[in-house]
Design an enzyme around this catalytic site. Structure first.
Site, short mmCIF file in Angstrom:
data_model
loop_
_atom_site.label_atom_id
_atom_site.label_comp_id
_atom_site.label_asym_id
_atom_site.label_seq_id
_atom_site.Cartn_x
_atom_site.Cartn_y
_atom_site.Cartn_z
N TYR A 83 0.85 -1.20 0.00
CA TYR A 83 0.00 0.00 0.00
C TYR A 83 0.89 1.25 0.00
O TYR A 83 1.84 1.33 0.79
CB TYR A 83 -0.93 0.00 1.23
CG TYR A 83 -1.95 -1.12 1.11
CD1 TYR A 83 -3.13 -0.95 0.41
CD2 TYR A 83 -1.67 -2.38 1.64
CE1 TYR A 83 -4.03 -2.00 0.24
CE2 TYR A 83 -2.57 -3.44 1.48
CZ TYR A 83 -3.74 -3.24 0.77
OH TYR A 83 -4.62 -4.26 0.59
N SER A 84 0.56 2.19 -0.88
CA SER A 84 1.31 3.45 -0.92
C SER A 84 1.06 4.21 0.37
O SER A 84 -0.09 4.31 0.83
CB SER A 84 0.82 4.34 -2.06
OG SER A 84 0.85 3.66 -3.28
N CYS A 260 0.13 7.39 -10.71
CA CYS A 260 -0.15 6.38 -9.69
C CYS A 260 -1.64 6.03 -9.66
O CYS A 260 -2.50 6.91 -9.73
CB CYS A 260 0.29 6.89 -8.32
SG CYS A 260 0.23 5.60 -7.05
N GLU A 300 3.79 4.17 -10.94
CA GLU A 300 3.48 3.09 -10.00
C GLU A 300 1.98 2.79 -10.11
O GLU A 300 1.15 3.53 -9.59
CB GLU A 300 3.84 3.49 -8.57
CG GLU A 300 3.84 2.30 -7.63
CD GLU A 300 4.78 2.52 -6.45
OE1 GLU A 300 5.99 2.21 -6.58
OE2 GLU A 300 4.30 3.02 -5.42
N TYR A 302 -1.24 -0.33 -10.30
CA TYR A 302 -1.57 -1.66 -9.76
C TYR A 302 -2.98 -2.08 -10.16
O TYR A 302 -3.71 -1.27 -10.69
CB TYR A 302 -1.40 -1.68 -8.24
CG TYR A 302 -1.97 -0.47 -7.50
CD1 TYR A 302 -3.31 -0.42 -7.11
CD2 TYR A 302 -1.15 0.63 -7.20
CE1 TYR A 302 -3.81 0.69 -6.41
CE2 TYR A 302 -1.65 1.74 -6.51
CZ TYR A 302 -2.97 1.76 -6.12
OH TYR A 302 -3.47 2.85 -5.45
P1 FAD Z 1 -7.11 -10.22 -2.93
O1 FAD Z 1 -7.88 -11.04 -1.95
O2 FAD Z 1 -5.64 -10.45 -3.04
O3 FAD Z 1 -7.78 -10.35 -4.33
C1 FAD Z 1 -7.14 -9.81 -5.46
C2 FAD Z 1 -7.35 -10.77 -6.59
O4 FAD Z 1 -8.73 -10.82 -6.93
C3 FAD Z 1 -6.65 -10.34 -7.87
O5 FAD Z 1 -5.33 -10.78 -7.89
C4 FAD Z 1 -7.50 -10.99 -8.91
O6 FAD Z 1 -7.12 -12.33 -9.06
C5 FAD Z 1 -8.88 -10.98 -8.31
N1 FAD Z 1 -9.71 -9.89 -8.82
C6 FAD Z 1 -9.61 -8.59 -8.49
N2 FAD Z 1 -10.53 -7.87 -9.13
C7 FAD Z 1 -11.23 -8.74 -9.87
C8 FAD Z 1 -12.30 -8.61 -10.78
N3 FAD Z 1 -12.86 -7.42 -11.02
N4 FAD Z 1 -12.77 -9.72 -11.38
C9 FAD Z 1 -12.21 -10.93 -11.14
N5 FAD Z 1 -11.17 -11.11 -10.31
C10 FAD Z 1 -10.69 -10.04 -9.69
N6 FAD Z 1 -4.50 -0.47 -2.87
C11 FAD Z 1 -5.14 0.52 -2.20
O7 FAD Z 1 -6.32 0.39 -1.87
N7 FAD Z 1 -4.47 1.66 -1.83
C12 FAD Z 1 -3.16 1.87 -2.14
O8 FAD Z 1 -2.58 2.93 -1.81
C13 FAD Z 1 -2.48 0.83 -2.86
N8 FAD Z 1 -1.18 0.98 -3.17
C14 FAD Z 1 -0.52 0.00 -3.86
C15 FAD Z 1 0.82 0.18 -4.17
C16 FAD Z 1 1.50 -0.78 -4.88
C17 FAD Z 1 2.97 -0.55 -5.22
C18 FAD Z 1 0.83 -1.96 -5.28
C19 FAD Z 1 1.54 -3.02 -6.05
C20 FAD Z 1 -0.50 -2.15 -4.96
C21 FAD Z 1 -1.20 -1.19 -4.23
N9 FAD Z 1 -2.55 -1.36 -3.86
C22 FAD Z 1 -3.19 -0.35 -3.19
C23 FAD Z 1 -3.29 -2.62 -4.17
C24 FAD Z 1 -3.14 -3.58 -2.97
O9 FAD Z 1 -1.79 -4.02 -2.88
C25 FAD Z 1 -3.99 -4.85 -3.12
O10 FAD Z 1 -3.69 -5.45 -4.36
C26 FAD Z 1 -5.49 -4.61 -3.04
O11 FAD Z 1 -5.83 -4.00 -1.79
C27 FAD Z 1 -6.26 -5.94 -3.18
O12 FAD Z 1 -5.78 -6.82 -2.21
P2 FAD Z 1 -6.78 -7.81 -1.45
O13 FAD Z 1 -5.97 -8.68 -0.55
O14 FAD Z 1 -7.90 -7.07 -0.85
O15 FAD Z 1 -7.37 -8.66 -2.64
#
Ligand code: FAD
Ligand code: A2P
Length: 302
Positions: A83-84, A260, A300, A302
């Site tokens: 998370y940023s 971003c 950056e 995602y």
């Molecule tokens: P997970 O349980 O890991 O589920 C995600 C997975 O669900 C995906 O990999 C994909 O397989 C699936 N999926 C997602 N959307 C769909 C769809 N529409 N249809 C079908 N499948 C789908 N997030 C923020 O909220 N704020 C930030 O500031 C932020 N900064 C980031 C900075 C960086 C450098 C990176 C790489 C990511 C950032 N993210 C940010 C995103 C964050 O890291 C997570 O990826 C996000 O919160 C989702 O994680 P989760 O565990 O809730 O979802």
């Protein structure tokens, strides 16, 4: 300075991976506040964590990892999510004791039509003051601010992509630092769905009102505004309204451009840049490569 010379960036003491997944820092939630106003779709929260009692420190533009509790479907501990960081190095209380994030809860329907909630984003957006959180990092050298206080800083964000720019803007316009008195132009293009979904809107509007010479702020509200030819207003369409001015600014050796948020916006920005640069006979992809090499084009997504 020529195009390929590296400008002065804060390369000196960049904290990286002070905490790793095997030995994370255990912080505590201080507050968890909604960022969306009534009528906006979904859940996006500003979450502040107490980081006292350890060595965690960070710079504007870096990210931290969060290890959600529990295990995945194979019984293995969940992997970290990045998370940023949305706060400056001083934290929201200016005491270097906290780190803040802007987190959107991931929700989507799977093929069977069932609602799926993201593991880590649900954990963070549901967290309560006092709850523990495992933190890793910080990581990231891509989105650091240049040291040069005369630099121009163009920021292009969608949704939670505003997080690092909140940190930049707070450092520039809300805090005061003898060593960092920003004198350049900061120009933010911020795309969200509706006005009720503009994260940190009152702060952004106040800063642009108080710093008219140094901060411009343009929103693109995709579900409330349309382009002249009737398409959804995305950030790249808002940028296109200032194409000549932006292109002149981007080419200046002391201008840094940062992108971003949604990965999906990259193509749209690319198309806009290709078309705009071509008007001056410049092939954008080659120019972009040089800008990246010079540390002036930062992405950056995602
Ligand atoms: P997970 O349980 O890991 O589920 C995600 C997975 O669900 C995906 O990999 C994909 O397989 C699936 N999926 C997602 N959307 C769909 C769809 N529409 N249809 C079908 N499948 C789908 N997030 C923020 O909220 N704020 C930030 O500031 C932020 N900064 C980031 C900075 C960086 C450098 C990176 C790489 C990511 C950032 N993210 C940010 C995103 C964050 O890291 C997570 O990826 C996000 O919160 C989702 O994680 P989760 O565990 O809730 O979802
Ligand atoms: P939309 O969802 O209307 O298509 P939020 O996090 O509030 O959903 O904001 C993300 C913003 O980015 C929305 O306005 C979304 O528009 C917009 N968006 C979606 N796809 C793109 C794209 N390819 N280029 C630019 N902006 C996009």
């Amino acid at each position: 300075m020529t195009q390929t010379e590296t400008p002065k960036t804060e390369k000196k003491d960049i904290p990286v991976n002070i905490y790793r997944p095997a030995n994370p820092f255990v912080g505590k939630c201080v507050s968890n506040e909604p960022l969306l106003k009534e009528g906006a779709i979904g859940i996006t929260q500003h979450v502040k964590f107490d980081i006292t009692g350890g060595d965690l420190r960070y710079l504007e533009g870096q990210s931290i990892g969060i290890l959600p509790p529990g295990t995945d479907k194979n019984g293995k501990p969940h992997k970290l999510r990045l998370y940023s960081i949305a706060s400056t190095r001083l934290g929201d209380d200016l005491d270097s004791k906290t780190v803040s994030l802007s987190v959107r809860k991931l929700e989507y329907k799977n093929e069977a039509g069932e609602l799926v909630e993201g593991v880590c984003s649900s954990f963070i957006t549901n967290i309560k003051p006092g709850d523990e959180v495992k933190i890793t990092g910080p990581v990231g050298k891509e989105m650091l601010l240049p040291e040069d206080t005369d630099a121009n800083i163009i920021m292009i964000a969608t949704g939670t992509g505003i997080a690092p720019f909140r940190a930049f803007l707070w450092r520039m316009f809300k805090e005061s630092h003898p060593e960092y008195q920003f004198k350049g132009l900061a120009w933010l293009f911020f795309g969200v769905t509706t006005e009720s979904a503009v994260l940190y809107k009152s702060d952004l509007d106040w800063m642009s009102y108080k710093n008219k010479q140094n901060f411009r702020c343009d929103y693109a509200l995709s579900r409330e505004q349309k382009t002249a030819d009737g398409k959804k207003m995305y950030v790249q369409n808002r940028m296109a309204e200032y194409a000549d001015e932006l292109w002149a600014l981007i080419q200046k050796p002391n201008t840094h451009t940062y992108i971003c948020g949604l990965k999906g916006m990259e193509n749209g920005i690319d198309d806009f840049m290709i078309e705009t640069a071509a008007k001056s006979g410049i092939e954008w992809k080659a120019y972009e490569k040089e800008m990246k090499k010079a540390g002036r084009w930062h992405v950056e997504t995602y």
